[in-house]
Design an enzyme around this catalytic site. Structure first.
Site, mmCIF file in Angstrom:
data_model
loop_
_atom_site.group_PDB
_atom_site.id
_atom_site.type_symbol
_atom_site.label_atom_id
_atom_site.label_comp_id
_atom_site.label_asym_id
_atom_site.label_seq_id
_atom_site.Cartn_x
_atom_site.Cartn_y
_atom_site.Cartn_z
ATOM 1 N N GLY A 17 3.528 7.318 2.218
ATOM 2 C CA GLY A 17 4.439 6.554 1.384
ATOM 3 C C GLY A 17 4.664 7.164 0.014
ATOM 4 N N HIS A 57 4.963 1.565 11.860
ATOM 5 C CA HIS A 57 4.179 2.309 12.854
ATOM 6 C C HIS A 57 4.077 1.404 14.077
ATOM 7 C CE1 HIS A 57 1.235 4.707 14.861
ATOM 8 N NE2 HIS A 57 0.157 4.096 14.399
ATOM 9 N N GLN A 110 2.756 2.873 2.299
ATOM 10 C CA GLN A 110 4.126 2.723 2.781
ATOM 11 C C GLN A 110 4.841 1.569 2.097
ATOM 12 O OE1 GLN A 110 6.110 4.488 4.835
ATOM 13 N NE2 GLN A 110 4.558 6.060 5.165
ATOM 14 N N ARG A 142 -1.216 -11.452 -0.678
ATOM 15 C CA ARG A 142 -2.166 -12.521 -0.936
ATOM 16 C C ARG A 142 -2.116 -12.867 -2.428
ATOM 17 N NH1 ARG A 142 -5.606 -8.716 0.737
ATOM 18 N NH2 ARG A 142 -6.719 -8.961 -1.246
ATOM 19 N N ASP A 161 -3.136 -1.101 10.125
ATOM 20 C CA ASP A 161 -3.086 -1.485 11.537
ATOM 21 C C ASP A 161 -4.116 -2.543 11.887
ATOM 22 O OD1 ASP A 161 -0.989 0.252 12.184
ATOM 23 O OD2 ASP A 161 -2.353 1.919 12.553
ATOM 24 N N GLY A 218 0.819 -1.193 0.000
ATOM 25 C CA GLY A 218 0.000 0.000 0.000
ATOM 26 C C GLY A 218 0.856 1.246 0.000
ATOM 27 N N GLU A 265 -11.882 29.580 -0.201
ATOM 28 C CA GLU A 265 -11.352 30.291 0.960
ATOM 29 C C GLU A 265 -11.039 29.382 2.151
ATOM 30 O OE1 GLU A 265 -10.352 33.291 0.952
ATOM 31 O OE2 GLU A 265 -11.132 33.782 -1.037
ATOM 32 N N SER A 302 -0.908 39.069 3.987
ATOM 33 C CA SER A 302 -1.164 40.489 4.175
ATOM 34 C C SER A 302 -1.226 40.846 5.659
ATOM 35 C CB SER A 302 -2.489 40.869 3.518
ATOM 36 O OG SER A 302 -3.570 40.279 4.232
ATOM 37 N N SER A 344 -4.296 -10.613 -4.487
ATOM 38 C CA SER A 344 -4.133 -9.177 -4.270
ATOM 39 C C SER A 344 -4.023 -8.422 -5.598
ATOM 40 C CB SER A 344 -2.880 -8.895 -3.434
ATOM 41 O OG SER A 344 -2.619 -7.508 -3.372
#
Length: 340
Positions: free
Chosen positions: A135, A109, A29, A49, A84, A27, A228, A253, A52
């Site tokens: 990533g 992570h 990362q 997999r 995760d 994916g 904006e 500004s 996949s």
């Protein structure tokens, strides 16, 4: 306490010579780690997999691909770059049966290690290399000869060289070009979750949406509200990214700077900070992790409902229409779903 910061000169990429690194997942990362390591001369196998959709993408990038179990069996260093909510099950079912004493389990992570969803045998090393950016940015910077800072931490070190191996890995993905910062699993996990929820993702998107809705409800054109309160956020963030908040205030500004000082604290007041502390406590206690894991184990009913509701907000349609007027925005875009 002073931070330990390492660079390429402090890392020995040769520690990965003769070893195979399995990058599990392809994916955001995973594709960056695998491609950057491969370009750095490291032997890489991507674990996926059989069914996949990423299998063909990884092969198209010139990478060797195997099933997760086979990749883990063949590798000495196994990096988990899975979402995760999926990592613990994949580790338990396909990685754990195929690792040996002295191997290295790595994560991008600290979530699953810190909250003990993944528990690695004591005779296996565990380290983290967490680039400080998505990533797609990790890959883009590497290809341009730059790098993103990486966080590095050691959880288990039975062989006594896990930090050195982590530094070699971080150097291989480009982190040593910008700086590899030593931390802990606890610190990385809890600050990362807090930053995402309170500021970078949750805080920022909620602030932009509230601003957009305030203007539209007051009768202003949705297109003006989008420009904006959403589109121009990048312009401000780029100024901060390059030289800090003071530089941003110097660049805008005087009217904007004055409004920043007098109105910003009216919106983000002491009450917001108190609620941020509640968010942090929720993370530190493990309650957020528990809810997240349970929701995904039940099929992500709540998660998917929130996704659908967010995608149906009018600002998404307005934004897509306005971006259509600026086709150059698609040039060199970081996220191309057909490739990564």
């Amino acid at each position: 306490m002073a931070l330990n910061i390492y660079y390429d000169k402090d890392a020995d990429l040769g520690r990965l010579a003769g070893k195979t690194v399995a990058v599990i997942g392809y994916g955001s990362q995973g594709h960056a780690h695998a491609q950057n390591l491969h370009a750095s001369g490291v032997k890489v196998v991507v674990g996926l997999r059989k069914d996949s959709a990423s299998w063909a993408k990884a092969e198209g990038a010139g990478l060797e691909v195997a099933t997760v179990a086979d990749a883990a069996r063949r590798a000495e260093v196994i990096m988990l770059t899975l979402p995760d909510e999926l990592a613990a099950d994949v580790y338990r079912e396909e990685v754990a049966p195929n690792i040996e004493a002295g191997n290295y389990i790595a994560v991008a992570h600290g979530f699953n290690i810190h909250f003990q969803a993944i528990q690695v045998p004591e005779d296996v090393n565990v380290f983290m290399v967490a680039p400080k950016g998505p990533g797609h940015t990790v890959r883009d910077h590497f290809e341009q000869g730059r790098g993103l800072p990486c966080l590095v931490a050691v959880h288990q070190d039975p062989t006594g060289d896990t930090l050195q191996m982590a530094l070699a890995y971080a150097s291989g993905v480009g982190g040593g070009r910008a700086g590899i910062i030593e931390t802990t699993f606890k610190e990385e996990t809890e600050t990362d979750l807090f930053g995402e929820q309170a500021v970078l993702c949750g805080g920022l998107t909620s602030l932009m949406k509230a601003g957009y809705e305030t203007l539209v409800e007051a009768g202003y054109a949705p297109e003006m509200a989008y420009f904006e309160c959403i589109h121009e956020v990048k312009l401000i963030v780029d100024l901060i990214y390059q030289d800090g908040v003071a530089n941003m205030r110097y660049s805008v500004s005087n009217t904007a700077e004055y409004g920043d000082f007098v109105s910003g604290p009216r919106v983000i007041d002491a009450g917001v900070k108190e609620r941020m502390k509640e968010v942090l406590a929720d993370i530190q206690s493990g309650e957020f992790a528990k809810r997240f894991i349970l929701d995904n184990k039940s099929g992500g009913v709540s998660f998917n409902a929130m996704r659908r509701q967010a995608a149906e907000h009018p600002m998404e349609e307005v934004g897509a229409r306005l971006r259509g007027l600026m086709p150059w925005l698609k040039e060199g875009r970081l996220v191309d779903r057909s490739k990564n």
